[in-house]
Design a protein around this motif. Structure first.
Motif, PDB file in Angstrom:
ATOM      1  N   LEU A 195       0.835  -1.207   0.000  1.00  0.00           N
ATOM      2  CA  LEU A 195       0.000   0.000   0.000  1.00  0.00           C
ATOM      3  C   LEU A 195       0.865   1.250   0.000  1.00  0.00           C
ATOM      4  O   LEU A 195       0.646   2.185  -0.790  1.00  0.00           O
ATOM      5  N   VAL A 196       1.877   1.276   0.881  1.00  0.00           N
ATOM      6  CA  VAL A 196       2.730   2.455   0.995  1.00  0.00           C
ATOM      7  C   VAL A 196       3.620   2.614  -0.233  1.00  0.00           C
ATOM      8  O   VAL A 196       3.798   3.726  -0.746  1.00  0.00           O
ATOM      9  N   THR A 197       4.187   1.520  -0.728  1.00  0.00           N
ATOM     10  CA  THR A 197       5.050   1.593  -1.909  1.00  0.00           C
ATOM     11  C   THR A 197       4.296   2.156  -3.104  1.00  0.00           C
ATOM     12  O   THR A 197       4.817   2.983  -3.860  1.00  0.00           O
ATOM     13  N   SER A 198       3.051   1.735  -3.281  1.00  0.00           N
ATOM     14  CA  SER A 198       2.223   2.248  -4.374  1.00  0.00           C
ATOM     15  C   SER A 198       1.973   3.739  -4.215  1.00  0.00           C
ATOM     16  O   SER A 198       1.942   4.489  -5.205  1.00  0.00           O
ATOM     17  N   ALA A 199       1.801   4.191  -2.968  1.00  0.00           N
ATOM     18  CA  ALA A 199       1.592   5.610  -2.714  1.00  0.00           C
ATOM     19  C   ALA A 199       2.845   6.421  -3.024  1.00  0.00           C
ATOM     20  O   ALA A 199       2.772   7.511  -3.613  1.00  0.00           O
ATOM     21  N   GLU A 200       3.996   5.900  -2.643  1.00  0.00           N
ATOM     22  CA  GLU A 200       5.243   6.617  -2.902  1.00  0.00           C
ATOM     23  C   GLU A 200       5.481   6.833  -4.388  1.00  0.00           C
ATOM     24  O   GLU A 200       6.045   7.849  -4.798  1.00  0.00           O
TER      25      GLU A 200
ATOM     26  N   ASP B 269      -5.133  -4.366   9.270  1.00  0.00           N
ATOM     27  CA  ASP B 269      -6.179  -3.350   9.182  1.00  0.00           C
ATOM     28  C   ASP B 269      -5.899  -2.337   8.077  1.00  0.00           C
ATOM     29  O   ASP B 269      -5.766  -2.705   6.912  1.00  0.00           O
ATOM     30  N   CYS B 270      -5.760  -1.066   8.437  1.00  0.00           N
ATOM     31  CA  CYS B 270      -5.721   0.007   7.442  1.00  0.00           C
ATOM     32  C   CYS B 270      -4.352   0.662   7.322  1.00  0.00           C
ATOM     33  O   CYS B 270      -3.545   0.641   8.246  1.00  0.00           O
ATOM     34  N   GLY B 271      -4.138   1.259   6.152  1.00  0.00           N
ATOM     35  CA  GLY B 271      -3.027   2.159   5.940  1.00  0.00           C
ATOM     36  C   GLY B 271      -3.586   3.502   5.534  1.00  0.00           C
ATOM     37  O   GLY B 271      -4.662   3.580   4.927  1.00  0.00           O
TER      38      GLY B 271
ATOM     39  N   MET C 104      -2.078   4.157  -8.302  1.00  0.00           N
ATOM     40  CA  MET C 104      -2.030   3.618  -6.944  1.00  0.00           C
ATOM     41  C   MET C 104      -3.247   2.752  -6.660  1.00  0.00           C
ATOM     42  O   MET C 104      -3.123   1.630  -6.127  1.00  0.00           O
ATOM     43  N   LEU C 105      -4.429   3.235  -7.018  1.00  0.00           N
ATOM     44  CA  LEU C 105      -5.653   2.490  -6.718  1.00  0.00           C
ATOM     45  C   LEU C 105      -5.724   1.189  -7.506  1.00  0.00           C
ATOM     46  O   LEU C 105      -6.217   0.172  -6.990  1.00  0.00           O
ATOM     47  N   ARG C 106      -5.237   1.204  -8.747  1.00  0.00           N
ATOM     48  CA  ARG C 106      -5.201  -0.044  -9.524  1.00  0.00           C
ATOM     49  C   ARG C 106      -4.253  -1.043  -8.876  1.00  0.00           C
ATOM     50  O   ARG C 106      -4.537  -2.250  -8.808  1.00  0.00           O
ATOM     51  N   ASP C 107      -3.124  -0.529  -8.410  1.00  0.00           N
ATOM     52  CA  ASP C 107      -2.151  -1.394  -7.730  1.00  0.00           C
ATOM     53  C   ASP C 107      -2.759  -1.982  -6.461  1.00  0.00           C
ATOM     54  O   ASP C 107      -2.560  -3.160  -6.140  1.00  0.00           O
ATOM     55  N   TRP C 108      -3.483  -1.164  -5.730  1.00  0.00           N
ATOM     56  CA  TRP C 108      -4.152  -1.646  -4.520  1.00  0.00           C
ATOM     57  C   TRP C 108      -5.146  -2.754  -4.861  1.00  0.00           C
ATOM     58  O   TRP C 108      -5.188  -3.780  -4.187  1.00  0.00           O
TER      59      TRP C 108
ATOM     60  N   VAL D 144      -6.074  -4.692  -1.690  1.00  0.00           N
ATOM     61  CA  VAL D 144      -6.294  -3.565  -0.785  1.00  0.00           C
ATOM     62  C   VAL D 144      -7.499  -2.774  -1.284  1.00  0.00           C
ATOM     63  O   VAL D 144      -7.581  -2.431  -2.461  1.00  0.00           O
ATOM     64  N   ARG D 145      -8.425  -2.511  -0.400  1.00  0.00           N
ATOM     65  CA  ARG D 145      -9.665  -1.824  -0.770  1.00  0.00           C
ATOM     66  C   ARG D 145      -9.653  -0.395  -0.264  1.00  0.00           C
ATOM     67  O   ARG D 145      -9.391  -0.142   0.914  1.00  0.00           O
ATOM     68  N   ARG D 146      -9.922   0.542  -1.172  1.00  0.00           N
ATOM     69  CA  ARG D 146     -10.029   1.926  -0.734  1.00  0.00           C
ATOM     70  C   ARG D 146     -11.363   2.114  -0.016  1.00  0.00           C
ATOM     71  O   ARG D 146     -12.411   1.727  -0.515  1.00  0.00           O
TER      72      ARG D 146
END
Length: 330
Positions: free
Chosen positions: A269-274, A289-291, A304-308, A313-315
């Protein structure tokens, strides 16, 4: 989280999906204390909130009344899995608020917070109370927990009313401005995590590595202050840097103690955000739980959302709640 309260006869009840199809029933013992039916002992957060408010009512000399609570929650998915959004704190605050209105106590928001935290530490002595403050006041907050052992001992020594009215050492709740130029995005990994258990494990292992643990605590306090300053000065770069550094501190702590604080799903999750110029970290104590991610306004979130989505990982469609109550006492 919604709680409806209505008058009842001969005993109290709590209806919630958490308890199954039949409502939980409680009565009062010879000392007028709330006692749940045997199958629901020991106390959970709901019953602790009921017991704490009922103790406050007794301290105030108000005639106790039977009541029925009906609780509904949107803080879990269709399968009953919790999103990791502090539902225990939310239901505690909601029950306190509902019973405050039922009895006409006229508690201030800060008094509601203190009663809810008194109820919380009866169930989870190491709980910080940050989620209780968030559920009470709304908005963005800087929070420093009181000494919960002192607070719990105060309640048992002088009662709920006197404990609520007393000054609590170390407690600070400070409203903060929302991040300027940054959007908040929350991702849910679908994995449950117990903050209480993880914090207890970290503390237990940390005792054998005092220098490493104290170094982490000092670094964490510094990063929190950096984050507060960045928010107060509307400095987006400083806010993002503080989040990144706080994440790195947690990763280092977990690696040093042999505890998985950032799970593979949270790391992804974090790597995709970076990759899109955002900053992220595990929420709460980590472990699942959540990030949370802070991204510069106008960022293209789709990669990022596609990667999740590919990694499960669900937004969650969340935004910070507006401030609902002023913080007027400490």
């Amino acid at each position: 989280m919604s709680v409806r309260v209505a008058p009842a006869q001969r005993h109290g009840t709590v209806r919630s999906a958490h308890y199954g199809p039949q409502p939980l029933r409680w009565e009062r013992d010879e000392r007028a204390r709330v006692v749940p039916e045997p199958r629901h002992r020991p106390l959970d957060h709901v019953l602790s909130a009921v017991r704490t408010v009922e103790a406050l009512v007794a301290d105030l000399g108000i005639e106790p009344r039977w009541h029925s609570l009906d609780i509904t929650s949107e803080l879990d998915d269709a399968d009953g899995r919790k999103y990791g959004l502090g539902s225990s704190a939310a239901v505690t605050v909601a029950v306190v608020r509902a019973l405050d209105q039922f009895y006409g106590l006229g508690l201030t928001a800060f008094e509601q917070f203190k009663v809810a935290l008194l109820a919380t530490v009866e169930v989870a002595p190491s709980a910080s109370g940050g989620d209780v403050a968030a559920s009470t006041f709304g908005g963005w907050l800087a929070y420093h927990s009181p000494d919960r052992a002192v607070v719990a001992a105060l309640r048992h020594r002088v009662g709920v009313l006197a404990a609520m009215r007393a000054s609590w050492p170390l407690l600070q709740v400070t409203p903060l401005p929302a991040p300027s130029g940054l959007d908040l995005i929350v991702g849910w990994t679908g994995a449950a995590a117990s903050t209480t258990s993880l914090v207890a494990e970290v503390r237990e292992r940390g005792r054998s590595q005092d220098v490493r643990y104290e170094t982490f605590l000092a670094g964490s306090r510094a990063r929190v202050q950096d984050l507060i300053t960045g928010l107060q000065q509307h400095d987006s770069a400083a806010v993002l840097a503080a989040v990144r550094e706080a994440r790195n501190l947690l990763i280092g702590l977990g690696a040093g103690l042999g505890i998985e604080i950032e799970t593979p799903a949270l790391a992804h999750l974090v790597t995709s955000a970076e990759r899109i110029g955002a900053a992220g970290k595990a929420s709460g104590a980590g472990g699942g739980d959540c990030g949370i991610v802070l991204a510069p306004c106008g960022s293209d979130l789709e990669p990022m959302l596609r990667d999740w989505e590919r990694s499960g990982v669900r937004r969650l469609p969340l935004a910070a709640a507006p401030r609902t109550s002023a913080v007027t006492a400490q």
